[in-house]
Design a protein around this motif. Structure first.
Motif, PDB file in Angstrom:
ATOM      1  N   PHE A   1       0.875  -1.183   0.246  1.00 37.93           N
ATOM      2  CA  PHE A   1       0.068  -0.162  -0.062  1.00 37.93           C
ATOM      3  C   PHE A   1       1.107   1.140  -0.041  1.00 37.93           C
ATOM      4  CE2 PHE A   1      -2.860   3.391   1.946  1.00 37.93           C
ATOM      5  CZ  PHE A   1      -3.803   3.098   1.441  1.00 37.93           C
ATOM      6  N   VAL A   2       0.547   2.278  -0.580  1.00 36.01           N
ATOM      7  CA  VAL A   2       1.326   3.293  -0.822  1.00 36.01           C
ATOM      8  C   VAL A   2       0.687   4.471  -0.315  1.00 36.01           C
ATOM      9  CG1 VAL A   2       2.745   4.984  -2.649  1.00 36.01           C
ATOM     10  CG2 VAL A   2       2.591   2.840  -3.030  1.00 36.01           C
ATOM     11  N   GLY A   3       0.864   5.473   0.372  1.00 33.39           N
ATOM     12  CA  GLY A   3      -0.467   6.075   1.399  1.00 33.39           C
ATOM     13  C   GLY A   3       1.193   7.532   1.516  1.00 33.39           C
ATOM     14  N   ASP A   4       0.742   8.682   2.448  1.00 31.48           N
ATOM     15  CA  ASP A   4       1.138   9.920   2.145  1.00 31.48           C
ATOM     16  C   ASP A   4       1.033  10.460   3.920  1.00 31.48           C
ATOM     17  OD1 ASP A   4      -1.285  10.787   1.468  1.00 31.48           O
ATOM     18  OD2 ASP A   4      -1.109  12.485   1.153  1.00 31.48           O
ATOM     19  N   SER A   5       0.259   9.848   4.359  1.00 30.25           N
ATOM     20  CA  SER A   5      -0.051   9.487   5.755  1.00 30.25           C
ATOM     21  C   SER A   5       0.764   8.636   6.776  1.00 30.25           C
ATOM     22  CB  SER A   5      -1.560  10.006   5.655  1.00 30.25           C
ATOM     23  OG  SER A   5      -1.851  10.271   7.330  1.00 30.25           O
ATOM     24  N   LEU A   6       1.474   9.145   7.206  1.00 32.49           N
ATOM     25  CA  LEU A   6       1.460   8.070   8.392  1.00 32.49           C
ATOM     26  C   LEU A   6       0.852   7.332   9.447  1.00 32.49           C
ATOM     27  CD1 LEU A   6       5.043   8.712   9.185  1.00 32.49           C
ATOM     28  CD2 LEU A   6       5.161   7.253   8.233  1.00 32.49           C
ATOM     29  N   SER A   7      -0.389   8.699   9.719  1.00 37.66           N
ATOM     30  CA  SER A   7      -1.122   7.432  10.927  1.00 37.66           C
ATOM     31  C   SER A   7      -2.848   7.398   9.928  1.00 37.66           C
ATOM     32  CB  SER A   7      -1.556   9.542  11.457  1.00 37.66           C
ATOM     33  OG  SER A   7      -1.983  10.510  10.818  1.00 37.66           O
ATOM     34  N   GLU A   8      -2.888   7.698   8.954  1.00 42.77           N
ATOM     35  CA  GLU A   8      -4.090   7.322   8.387  1.00 42.77           C
ATOM     36  C   GLU A   8      -3.550   6.112   7.247  1.00 42.77           C
ATOM     37  OE1 GLU A   8      -6.613   9.961   6.589  1.00 42.77           O
ATOM     38  OE2 GLU A   8      -6.361  11.766   8.715  1.00 42.77           O
ATOM     39  N   ASP A   9      -2.849   6.885   6.615  1.00 42.14           N
ATOM     40  CA  ASP A   9      -2.847   5.500   5.102  1.00 42.14           C
ATOM     41  C   ASP A   9      -2.209   4.127   5.886  1.00 42.14           C
ATOM     42  OD1 ASP A   9      -3.698   7.352   3.570  1.00 42.14           O
ATOM     43  OD2 ASP A   9      -2.101   8.319   3.186  1.00 42.14           O
ATOM     44  N   VAL A  10      -0.313   4.186   6.182  1.00 48.08           N
ATOM     45  CA  VAL A  10       0.593   3.645   6.694  1.00 48.08           C
ATOM     46  C   VAL A  10       0.056   2.933   7.615  1.00 48.08           C
ATOM     47  CG1 VAL A  10       2.135   3.105   7.942  1.00 48.08           C
ATOM     48  CG2 VAL A  10       2.390   4.526   5.902  1.00 48.08           C
ATOM     49  N   ALA A  11      -0.981   3.440   8.861  1.00 54.36           N
ATOM     50  CA  ALA A  11      -1.356   3.102  10.406  1.00 54.36           C
ATOM     51  C   ALA A  11      -2.099   1.538  10.208  1.00 54.36           C
ATOM     52  CB  ALA A  11      -1.764   3.638  10.876  1.00 54.36           C
ATOM     53  N   GLY A  12      -3.538   2.502   8.828  1.00 57.56           N
ATOM     54  CA  GLY A  12      -4.491   1.269   8.367  1.00 57.56           C
ATOM     55  C   GLY A  12      -4.048  -0.106   7.870  1.00 57.56           C
ATOM     56  N   ALA A  13      -2.958   0.187   7.253  1.00 56.84           N
ATOM     57  CA  ALA A  13      -3.227  -0.793   5.613  1.00 56.84           C
ATOM     58  C   ALA A  13      -1.874  -1.383   6.619  1.00 56.84           C
ATOM     59  CB  ALA A  13      -1.650  -0.199   4.731  1.00 56.84           C
ATOM     60  N   LYS A  14      -0.714  -1.099   7.323  1.00 57.78           N
ATOM     61  CA  LYS A  14      -0.138  -2.066   8.557  1.00 57.78           C
ATOM     62  C   LYS A  14      -0.988  -3.250  10.213  1.00 57.78           C
ATOM     63  CE  LYS A  14       4.050  -1.409  10.005  1.00 57.78           C
ATOM     64  NZ  LYS A  14       4.903  -1.804   9.150  1.00 57.78           N
ATOM     65  N   ALA A  15      -2.388  -2.442   9.947  1.00 59.98           N
ATOM     66  CA  ALA A  15      -3.172  -2.629  10.427  1.00 59.98           C
ATOM     67  C   ALA A  15      -3.757  -4.135   9.992  1.00 59.98           C
ATOM     68  CB  ALA A  15      -4.516  -1.879  11.358  1.00 59.98           C
ATOM     69  N   ALA A  16      -3.992  -3.741   8.821  1.00 67.01           N
ATOM     70  CA  ALA A  16      -4.504  -4.847   7.988  1.00 67.01           C
ATOM     71  C   ALA A  16      -3.680  -6.241   7.531  1.00 67.01           C
ATOM     72  CB  ALA A  16      -5.712  -3.832   6.896  1.00 67.01           C
ATOM     73  N   GLY A  17      -2.068  -5.886   8.072  1.00 68.62           N
ATOM     74  CA  GLY A  17      -1.304  -6.717   7.161  1.00 68.62           C
ATOM     75  C   GLY A  17      -0.275  -6.689   6.140  1.00 68.62           C
ATOM     76  N   ILE A  18      -0.825  -5.580   5.899  1.00 68.56           N
ATOM     77  CA  ILE A  18      -0.530  -5.115   4.634  1.00 68.56           C
ATOM     78  C   ILE A  18       0.789  -4.183   4.262  1.00 68.56           C
ATOM     79  CG2 ILE A  18      -1.037  -3.686   2.320  1.00 68.56           C
ATOM     80  CD1 ILE A  18      -4.167  -3.849   3.247  1.00 68.56           C
ATOM     81  N   LYS A  19       2.014  -4.924   3.227  1.00 64.04           N
ATOM     82  CA  LYS A  19       3.737  -4.396   3.504  1.00 64.04           C
ATOM     83  C   LYS A  19       2.989  -2.508   2.650  1.00 64.04           C
ATOM     84  CE  LYS A  19       6.424  -7.508   2.693  1.00 64.04           C
ATOM     85  NZ  LYS A  19       7.635  -7.564   2.588  1.00 64.04           N
ATOM     86  N   THR A  20       3.569  -1.510   3.338  1.00 60.99           N
ATOM     87  CA  THR A  20       3.271  -0.507   3.377  1.00 60.99           C
ATOM     88  C   THR A  20       4.523   0.630   2.698  1.00 60.99           C
ATOM     89  OG1 THR A  20       4.409   0.169   5.546  1.00 60.99           O
ATOM     90  CG2 THR A  20       1.921  -0.350   5.020  1.00 60.99           C
ATOM     91  N   LEU A  21       4.596   1.754   1.643  1.00 64.11           N
ATOM     92  CA  LEU A  21       5.208   2.884   1.800  1.00 64.11           C
ATOM     93  C   LEU A  21       4.776   4.049   1.573  1.00 64.11           C
ATOM     94  CD1 LEU A  21       6.301   1.077  -2.071  1.00 64.11           C
ATOM     95  CD2 LEU A  21       7.802   1.381  -0.426  1.00 64.11           C
ATOM     96  N   HIS A  22       5.629   4.850   2.037  1.00 61.54           N
ATOM     97  CA  HIS A  22       5.516   5.823   2.986  1.00 61.54           C
ATOM     98  C   HIS A  22       5.502   6.974   1.646  1.00 61.54           C
ATOM     99  CE1 HIS A  22       6.054   9.512   5.368  1.00 61.54           C
ATOM    100  NE2 HIS A  22       4.543   9.260   4.861  1.00 61.54           N
ATOM    101  N   TYR A  23       4.809   7.489   0.982  1.00 59.79           N
ATOM    102  CA  TYR A  23       5.348   7.855  -0.091  1.00 59.79           C
ATOM    103  C   TYR A  23       5.494   9.735   0.318  1.00 59.79           C
ATOM    104  CZ  TYR A  23       4.819  11.864  -3.883  1.00 59.79           C
ATOM    105  OH  TYR A  23       5.099  12.684  -4.916  1.00 59.79           O
ATOM    106  N   CYS A  24       6.479  10.093   0.455  1.00 62.39           N
ATOM    107  CA  CYS A  24       7.674  11.448   1.358  1.00 62.39           C
ATOM    108  C   CYS A  24       8.177  12.288   0.268  1.00 62.39           C
ATOM    109  CB  CYS A  24       7.712  11.429   2.658  1.00 62.39           C
ATOM    110  SG  CYS A  24       8.441  12.356   3.619  1.00 62.39           S
TER     111      CYS A  24
END
Length: 69
Positions: A1-24
């Protein structure tokens, strides 16, 4: 999952067990969950996806179809 928000995008994807990339593209914000990777350009995403791919355990559809002929 790629997202630009650590608190929303990354946190949500990690909670679902999905690998995350932070677009920053700018400075990395303090706090929030740690993503599995970080990119400054969206063109960098493909390299992470390629590295994260797991070997296929099942044959491709074309291989199955060839076996049935």
């Amino acid at each position: 999952f790629v997202g630009d928000s650590l608190s929303e995008d990354v946190a949500g994807a990690k909670a679902a067990g999905i690998k995350t990339l932070h677009y920053c593209p700018g400075a990395v914000p303090a706090g929030g969950p740690e993503p599995d990777g970080r990119v400054k350009k969206l063109g960098e995403v493909a390299k992470f996806v390629e590295d994260w791919q797991e070997p296929m355990e099942t044959p491709l559809v074309d291989e199955i179809m060839d076996d049935e002929e």
